[in-house]
Design a protein around this motif. Structure first.
Motif, mmCIF file in Angstrom:
data_model
loop_
_atom_site.group_PDB
_atom_site.id
_atom_site.type_symbol
_atom_site.label_atom_id
_atom_site.label_comp_id
_atom_site.label_asym_id
_atom_site.label_seq_id
_atom_site.Cartn_x
_atom_site.Cartn_y
_atom_site.Cartn_z
ATOM 1 N N LYS A 238 -33.876 5.238 9.085
ATOM 2 C CA LYS A 238 -34.729 3.907 8.632
ATOM 3 C C LYS A 238 -35.275 3.355 9.871
ATOM 4 N N PRO A 239 -36.347 2.714 9.546
ATOM 5 C CA PRO A 239 -37.092 1.846 10.687
ATOM 6 C C PRO A 239 -35.983 0.798 11.179
ATOM 7 N N ASP A 240 -36.081 0.571 12.309
ATOM 8 C CA ASP A 240 -35.230 -0.397 13.203
ATOM 9 C C ASP A 240 -33.779 -0.502 12.662
ATOM 10 N N ILE A 241 -33.330 0.608 12.537
ATOM 11 C CA ILE A 241 -31.942 0.898 12.241
ATOM 12 C C ILE A 241 -31.244 2.309 13.174
ATOM 13 N N VAL A 242 -30.211 1.881 13.837
ATOM 14 C CA VAL A 242 -29.824 3.145 14.626
ATOM 15 C C VAL A 242 -28.748 3.994 13.410
ATOM 16 N N PHE A 243 -28.852 5.260 13.866
ATOM 17 C CA PHE A 243 -27.920 6.312 13.153
ATOM 18 C C PHE A 243 -26.845 6.754 14.235
ATOM 19 N N VAL A 244 -25.848 6.474 13.856
ATOM 20 C CA VAL A 244 -24.785 6.641 14.962
ATOM 21 C C VAL A 244 -23.912 7.859 14.429
ATOM 22 N N HIS A 245 -23.905 9.146 15.042
ATOM 23 C CA HIS A 245 -23.208 10.326 14.565
ATOM 24 C C HIS A 245 -21.938 10.836 15.396
ATOM 25 N N TYR A 246 -21.200 10.998 14.692
ATOM 26 C CA TYR A 246 -19.910 11.556 15.583
ATOM 27 C C TYR A 246 -19.922 13.062 15.193
ATOM 28 N N ASN A 247 -19.611 13.764 16.297
ATOM 29 C CA ASN A 247 -19.541 15.005 16.443
ATOM 30 C C ASN A 247 -18.997 15.860 17.553
ATOM 31 N N GLY A 248 -18.433 17.046 17.066
ATOM 32 C CA GLY A 248 -17.894 17.812 18.314
ATOM 33 C C GLY A 248 -18.734 17.788 19.556
ATOM 34 N N THR A 249 -18.397 17.441 20.731
ATOM 35 C CA THR A 249 -19.173 17.412 21.723
ATOM 36 C C THR A 249 -20.187 18.744 22.054
ATOM 37 N N TYR A 250 -19.814 19.865 21.679
ATOM 38 C CA TYR A 250 -20.407 21.029 21.849
ATOM 39 C C TYR A 250 -21.661 21.201 20.948
ATOM 40 N N HIS A 251 -21.787 20.358 19.638
ATOM 41 C CA HIS A 251 -22.654 20.602 18.967
ATOM 42 C C HIS A 251 -23.991 19.893 19.386
ATOM 43 N N SER A 252 -23.798 19.072 20.648
ATOM 44 C CA SER A 252 -25.046 18.158 21.036
ATOM 45 C C SER A 252 -25.159 18.122 22.603
ATOM 46 N N GLU A 253 -24.199 19.031 23.352
ATOM 47 C CA GLU A 253 -24.344 19.004 24.746
ATOM 48 C C GLU A 253 -25.639 19.942 25.058
ATOM 49 N N ASN A 254 -25.920 19.505 26.342
ATOM 50 C CA ASN A 254 -27.205 20.239 27.051
ATOM 51 C C ASN A 254 -28.478 19.942 26.235
ATOM 52 N N PHE A 255 -28.407 18.875 25.633
ATOM 53 C CA PHE A 255 -29.616 18.286 24.868
ATOM 54 C C PHE A 255 -30.141 19.380 23.843
ATOM 55 N N GLU A 256 -29.113 20.211 23.182
ATOM 56 C CA GLU A 256 -29.268 21.313 22.492
ATOM 57 C C GLU A 256 -28.691 21.147 21.027
ATOM 58 N N GLY A 257 -28.467 22.134 20.229
ATOM 59 C CA GLY A 257 -27.839 21.944 19.151
ATOM 60 C C GLY A 257 -28.460 20.830 17.999
ATOM 61 N N ILE A 258 -27.752 19.623 17.860
ATOM 62 C CA ILE A 258 -28.362 18.920 16.834
ATOM 63 C C ILE A 258 -29.495 18.276 17.440
ATOM 64 N N ASN A 259 -29.529 17.981 18.584
ATOM 65 C CA ASN A 259 -30.608 17.430 19.429
ATOM 66 C C ASN A 259 -31.942 18.443 19.272
ATOM 67 N N TRP A 260 -31.841 19.660 19.356
ATOM 68 C CA TRP A 260 -32.914 20.561 19.248
ATOM 69 C C TRP A 260 -33.491 20.482 17.643
ATOM 70 N N TYR A 261 -32.634 20.635 16.790
ATOM 71 C CA TYR A 261 -33.030 20.469 15.327
ATOM 72 C C TYR A 261 -33.818 19.243 15.051
ATOM 73 N N LEU A 262 -33.085 18.053 15.350
ATOM 74 C CA LEU A 262 -33.731 16.917 15.169
ATOM 75 C C LEU A 262 -35.198 16.706 15.848
ATOM 76 N N LYS A 263 -35.326 17.079 16.955
ATOM 77 C CA LYS A 263 -36.711 17.052 17.441
ATOM 78 C C LYS A 263 -37.700 18.043 17.126
ATOM 79 N N LYS A 264 -37.390 19.062 16.446
ATOM 80 C CA LYS A 264 -38.185 19.900 15.916
ATOM 81 C C LYS A 264 -38.678 19.331 14.440
#
Length: 283
Positions: free
Chosen positions: A214-240
């Motif tokens: 949502k505009p001007d709202i921060v989404f804070v997501h808690y996940n196992g570190t491996y799911h977002s390490e190296n700017f991959e995983g969740i990062n990769w799919y979000l950027k796509k």
């Protein structure tokens, strides 16, 4: 005498400082020491915070809650977590609205064994602030299907079941270092379907995060570190899904010496949370 007094005072201060015991320290992706204040500032100015955790670490769970509270003083938030699966969103919403009790929530949703100690404080904070809390993870039975039969095993799901996973077909890059490393660590056990099951989780979490931005709202997501390490995983799919999205990632590592992250941990995330390996585990 003044010089002697200054030197003596400095020595006392240095001695006290050397005896400080800290359970964690924060660093940037290059391994340079940074501060919690800078983390809060960066998190306030982003769209998504991906807090990569160790599921059993008491200090990490404490810091997740503290960061969430401090961000909430500056911005409205949406919270979300790997630890609650998408098909339990109805029960989660009922609990957040006060329509069912904690006991009823416990009995109707598939909550992790450490939910009460580690994740209930986050859900209850969202409830008290009237923030949305999103169950982002794929139901585990579908990850199991992919592990056994690949992505094609999802084709036979009903339209209702497909609401709980990222849209098919699942984009997948087997060459991403995180998935390659997963295969190496497993010794090939599970074959190519092991990282595909991981990718299904990553894709689904990213999908539900993207759906609730949502505009001007921060989404804070808690996940196992491996799911977002190296700017991959969740990062990769979000950027796509959302080119130009702003993401602040946090990776958790555990070491004996917390004064500097080990070389292998550099560039894991925007912020590297180095936790003393002796920190109490919650299970």
């Amino acid at each position: 005498m003044k010089l002697y007094a200054f030197i003596a005072a400095f020595a006392v201060f240095a001695g006290i400082h050397a005896q400080d015991k800290m359970p964690y320290k924060l660093f940037d992706k290059y391994g340079t020491a940074t501060s919690y204040k800078k983390l809060v500032k960066a998190a306030t100015a982003t769209d998504v915070v991906l807090f990569g955790e160790h599921h059993d670490n008491s200090v990490v769970h404490w810091l997740e809650l503290e960061l969430t509270k401090d961000l909430a003083e500056k911005k409205d938030l949406v919270l979300g977590a790997e630890m609650i699966e998408a098909d339990n969103q109805k029960e989660l919403d009922q609990y957040l609205k006060g329509e069912i009790s904690q006991t009823a929530f416990d009995s109707t949703a598939r909550l992790w064994n450490n939910y009460k100690t580690d994740y209930k404080p986050l859900v209850d904070f969202a409830k008290g602030k009237h923030f949305d809390f999103i169950a982002t993870n794929v139901p585990r039975r579908y990850a199991s299907k992919v592990y056994k039969g690949g992505f094609e095993s999802l084709d036979g799901l009903s339209a209702e079941e497909k609401k709980w996973i990222a849209p098919l077909p699942i984009a997948y890059d087997a060459a991403l270092p995180g998935y390659v490393k997963m295969l190496e660590m497993s010794g090939g056990h599970g074959g190519d379907n092991l990282p595909k099951a991981q990718a299904l989780k990553d894709a689904t979490m990213a999908y539900f995060i993207a759906q609730h931005l949502k505009p001007d709202i921060v989404f804070v997501h808690y996940n196992g570190t491996y799911h977002s390490e190296n700017f991959e995983g969740i990062n990769w799919y979000l950027k796509k899904a959302k080119p130009g999205i702003k993401i602040v990632s946090i990776a958790t590592v555990s070491q004996k010496d917390i004064d500097k992250p080990e070389k292998e941990y550099l560039n894991l995330a925007d912020f590297i949370l180095v936790v003393d390996e002796d920190v109490t585990k919650t299970y």
